[in-house]
Scaffold this motif. Structure first.
Motif, mmCIF file in Angstrom:
data_model
loop_
_atom_site.group_PDB
_atom_site.id
_atom_site.type_symbol
_atom_site.label_atom_id
_atom_site.label_comp_id
_atom_site.label_asym_id
_atom_site.label_seq_id
_atom_site.Cartn_x
_atom_site.Cartn_y
_atom_site.Cartn_z
ATOM 1 N N LYS A 97 43.066 56.497 72.891
ATOM 2 C CA LYS A 97 41.646 56.355 72.554
ATOM 3 C C LYS A 97 41.230 57.376 71.497
ATOM 4 N N SER A 98 41.785 58.582 71.575
ATOM 5 C CA SER A 98 41.424 59.631 70.618
ATOM 6 C C SER A 98 42.063 59.419 69.255
ATOM 7 N N GLY A 99 43.025 58.526 69.189
ATOM 8 C CA GLY A 99 43.692 58.249 67.920
ATOM 9 C C GLY A 99 45.026 57.586 68.166
ATOM 10 N N TRP A 100 45.281 56.476 67.478
ATOM 11 C CA TRP A 100 46.542 55.763 67.678
ATOM 12 C C TRP A 100 47.734 56.619 67.267
ATOM 13 N N ALA A 101 47.608 57.327 66.143
ATOM 14 C CA ALA A 101 48.724 58.148 65.657
ATOM 15 C C ALA A 101 49.041 59.258 66.654
ATOM 16 N N ARG A 102 47.996 59.882 67.207
ATOM 17 C CA ARG A 102 48.211 60.955 68.174
ATOM 18 C C ARG A 102 48.891 60.416 69.435
ATOM 19 N N LYS B 171 59.634 56.262 89.366
ATOM 20 C CA LYS B 171 58.182 56.255 89.580
ATOM 21 C C LYS B 171 57.393 56.154 88.275
ATOM 22 N N ALA B 172 58.030 56.498 87.171
ATOM 23 C CA ALA B 172 57.349 56.449 85.871
ATOM 24 C C ALA B 172 57.786 55.236 85.056
ATOM 25 N N PHE B 173 58.218 54.168 85.746
ATOM 26 C CA PHE B 173 58.633 52.958 85.018
ATOM 27 C C PHE B 173 57.465 52.393 84.224
ATOM 28 N N ILE B 174 56.275 52.386 84.813
ATOM 29 C CA ILE B 174 55.079 51.898 84.111
ATOM 30 C C ILE B 174 54.379 53.086 83.471
ATOM 31 N N ILE B 175 54.183 53.009 82.158
ATOM 32 C CA ILE B 175 53.495 54.064 81.409
ATOM 33 C C ILE B 175 52.170 53.499 80.902
ATOM 34 N N PRO B 176 51.043 53.873 81.500
ATOM 35 C CA PRO B 176 49.741 53.365 81.024
ATOM 36 C C PRO B 176 49.370 53.977 79.673
ATOM 37 N N LEU B 177 48.841 53.162 78.793
ATOM 38 C CA LEU B 177 48.336 53.611 77.495
ATOM 39 C C LEU B 177 46.820 53.412 77.508
ATOM 40 N N ARG B 178 46.081 54.494 77.493
ATOM 41 C CA ARG B 178 44.616 54.382 77.539
ATOM 42 C C ARG B 178 44.083 54.089 76.145
ATOM 43 N N LEU B 179 43.616 52.855 75.966
ATOM 44 C CA LEU B 179 43.092 52.436 74.665
ATOM 45 C C LEU B 179 41.576 52.494 74.633
ATOM 46 N N GLU B 180 40.950 52.307 75.792
ATOM 47 C CA GLU B 180 39.491 52.333 75.887
ATOM 48 C C GLU B 180 39.089 52.972 77.202
ATOM 49 N N THR B 181 37.854 53.457 77.230
ATOM 50 C CA THR B 181 37.258 53.930 78.487
ATOM 51 C C THR B 181 35.840 53.394 78.545
ATOM 52 N N PRO B 182 35.259 53.248 79.728
ATOM 53 C CA PRO B 182 35.951 53.456 80.999
ATOM 54 C C PRO B 182 36.724 52.201 81.416
ATOM 55 N N TYR B 183 37.754 52.372 82.230
ATOM 56 C CA TYR B 183 38.436 51.240 82.837
ATOM 57 C C TYR B 183 38.833 51.637 84.247
ATOM 58 N N LEU C 12 51.803 49.766 79.575
ATOM 59 C CA LEU C 12 50.653 48.992 80.026
ATOM 60 C C LEU C 12 49.435 49.376 79.196
ATOM 61 N N VAL C 13 48.956 48.450 78.353
ATOM 62 C CA VAL C 13 47.776 48.702 77.528
ATOM 63 C C VAL C 13 46.534 48.584 78.417
ATOM 64 N N CYS C 14 45.802 49.673 78.557
ATOM 65 C CA CYS C 14 44.680 49.720 79.497
ATOM 66 C C CYS C 14 43.345 49.605 78.782
ATOM 67 N N THR C 15 42.700 48.464 78.968
ATOM 68 C CA THR C 15 41.335 48.241 78.514
ATOM 69 C C THR C 15 40.601 47.540 79.655
ATOM 70 N N PRO C 16 39.259 47.660 79.719
ATOM 71 C CA PRO C 16 38.525 47.000 80.804
ATOM 72 C C PRO C 16 38.798 45.498 80.867
ATOM 73 N N THR C 17 38.861 44.854 79.700
ATOM 74 C CA THR C 17 39.104 43.413 79.662
ATOM 75 C C THR C 17 40.535 43.085 80.062
ATOM 76 N N GLY C 18 41.492 43.821 79.511
ATOM 77 C CA GLY C 18 42.900 43.525 79.749
ATOM 78 C C GLY C 18 43.304 43.634 81.201
ATOM 79 N N LEU C 19 42.815 44.657 81.886
ATOM 80 C CA LEU C 19 43.216 44.864 83.277
ATOM 81 C C LEU C 19 42.619 43.842 84.226
ATOM 82 N N GLU C 20 41.675 43.050 83.727
ATOM 83 C CA GLU C 20 41.107 41.970 84.544
ATOM 84 C C GLU C 20 41.898 40.678 84.402
ATOM 85 N N LYS C 21 42.783 40.600 83.384
ATOM 86 C CA LYS C 21 43.541 39.377 83.132
ATOM 87 C C LYS C 21 44.603 39.187 84.220
ATOM 88 N N GLN C 22 44.703 37.943 84.749
ATOM 89 C CA GLN C 22 45.653 37.675 85.815
ATOM 90 C C GLN C 22 47.086 37.864 85.351
#
Length: 464
Positions: free
Chosen positions: A132-137, A105-117, A76-86
């Protein structure tokens, strides 16, 4: 990560081998293309909306089927805009149902791309992977997790679909030179000398060291100020601010060598020079009736409200650079006004120039900026997503044309009869190739120019 290291059951491994990426379209497409290609190259089966390349296929149904029947994990790509999309919220609900069905319980793995969300309730407790700290990391941490849970891998997957998706809307290069407009305004003239001024004996020092009390730009230093200005005929550097000119040095020498007599190193001199230029630009804009908006770095960006800025297109003509653009507009769909804004920094390297930076400011009534940082961020991302470089370039030129009163120079007062004269339009550089921009996004209903009579009606309503 709680539950993340649990080995995938043999039944799941037999039927579910895919990774499903849930994200906002088109805001997060670039990241998903990058991530999907990396995971595919590692041998994972990856499903994502950006893989849809051709018509004739009920892609939404296939995508939902992949999530319900083939997905072993949902990213799950987590950005403020994305999480508002229906659409994203619907996929979170499906993923949450599957997590219970699969007892994972860990079926959904959130990926924090931006903050805050603000994490949706269904995934609020899930541990995220930080991109957010680096795509490669973030990719390294994700790869380790997928390996630890034993998600099946095959030989590196075919990259054709991912490479084709990257090419969608891509720009083409031609072997033909193209002029590029920069955001640098070259300094044509400036005061030849810079001064160190002190307060007169018996006058309080604290008001003198407050730059806000000076009529012109001033940087406090020791018991005085560095400035291009000198006391006026009455001996004042500001209203009720007596001062004396203690010493001066040539501006060029100040920037190249500093001012050893006053403990100023060359790098400090350049910072002071930049500070003086920023103050001069701020004072100029304030005197023009513009309003300052403080960004996250507290630097002021200057914008015009609906009573100050031109309501229609601003037509600019510098012979070799012509065009027209709005510098303010209204979004009926989003219920806001947008205002083109600008901040500036004076630089001494690689040549003397004022470097301007654009941003968008939003208001609900055309007069007062929206202060909510999160809302402004979401508006900025969604509002300008379809604006190409050509639009930003022309908005910059239109704004400067208006700010300079159609003249070829912009004058920033820094002393009585002293100005920093800046050449407009901005400097141009020649590029050996020409970029043919790819397909534009569909026109936005908020993009067209607002007819003058609409603005007139709005102005009348506000004055009543």
């Amino acid at each position: 990560m709680d539950g993340a290291t649990k080995t995938v059951t043999s039944a799941m491994a037999a039927e579910r081998k895919a990774i499903f990426i849930s994200h906002a379209t088109p805001e997060d497409n670039h990241f998903v293309r990058w991530l999907g290609a990396k995971l595919t190259a590692m041998g994972y089966e990856v499903w994502a909306d950006v893989m849809r390349l051709h018509g004739g296929v009920d892609w939404a149904r296939e995508l939902e089927g992949a999530l319900r029947k083939r997905a072993a994990k949902m990213l799950l790509v987590c950005t403020p805009t994305g999480l508002e999309k229906q659409g994203v919220r619907n996929e979170i609900q499906i993923g949450s149902d599957l997590a219970r069905e699969l007892n994972d319980k860990a079926f959904i793995i959130p990926l924090r791309l931006e903050t805050p969300y603000e994490a949706p309730f269904l995934v609020a407790q899930a541990q995220y992977i930080d991109f957010k700290s680096g795509w490669a990391r973030g990719l390294t941490e994700l790869a380790d997790l997928l390996r630890d849970i034993g998600l099946p891998r095959e030989a590196p997957g075919a990259m054709t679909s991912w490479l084709d998706s990257h090419a969608l809307g891509a720009d083409q290069l031609l072997g033909k030179s193209e002029p590029l407009v920069s955001n640098w305004l070259q300094v044509q003239r400036q005061p030849k000398r810079i001064h160190f001024c002190e307060s007169v004996v018996g006058a309080p020092l604290e008001p003198f060291l407050n730059r806000q009390n000076h009529s012109f730009a001033a940087v406090p230093h020791r018991a005085g100020v560095i400035t291009f200005a000198v006391p006026d005929a009455d001996g004042n550097l500001g209203a009720g601010l007596p001062g004396k000119d203690v010493a001066s040095v040539s501006t060029r020498r100040f920037l190249e060598e500093g001012w050893p007599d006053y403990g100023i190193e060359p790098y400090q001199a350049k910072r002071m020079y930049s500070d003086l230029g920023a103050q001069a630009f701020d004072k100029f804009c304030r005197n023009r009736g513009l309003k300052g908006f403080a960004g996250s770095g507290r630097r002021l960006s200057w914008w015009g409200d609906i009573k100050t800025a031109p309501s229609g297109q601003v037509r600019f003509d510098w012979s070799y650079r012509r065009g027209s653009r709005q510098v303010i507009g209204q979004s009926g769909k989003r219920g806001v006004h947008w205002h083109y804004a600008m901040n500036a920094q004076l630089r001494a390297s690689p040549l003397w120039h004022l470097r301007v930076s654009p941003r968008l400011v939003f208001s609900e009534n055309g007069m007062d900026a929206i202060e909510d940082a999160k809302r402004s961020h979401v508006l900025r991302r969604s509002f300008a997503k379809g604006w190409r470089n050509a639009r930003w370039r022309d908005m910059l030129c239109a704004y400067l044309w208006w700010l300079a009163d159609r003249k070829s120079e912009l004058h920033l007062p820094v002393g009585a009869g002293e100005v920093i004269a800046l050449a407009v339009p901005p400097m141009q550089f020649s590029c050996p190739v020409t970029v043919l921009e790819g397909d534009e996004l569909p026109p936005d209903d908020d993009d067209p120019d607002i007819p003058a009579d609409v603005w007139a009606d709005e102005m009348s309503e506000e004055e009543e």
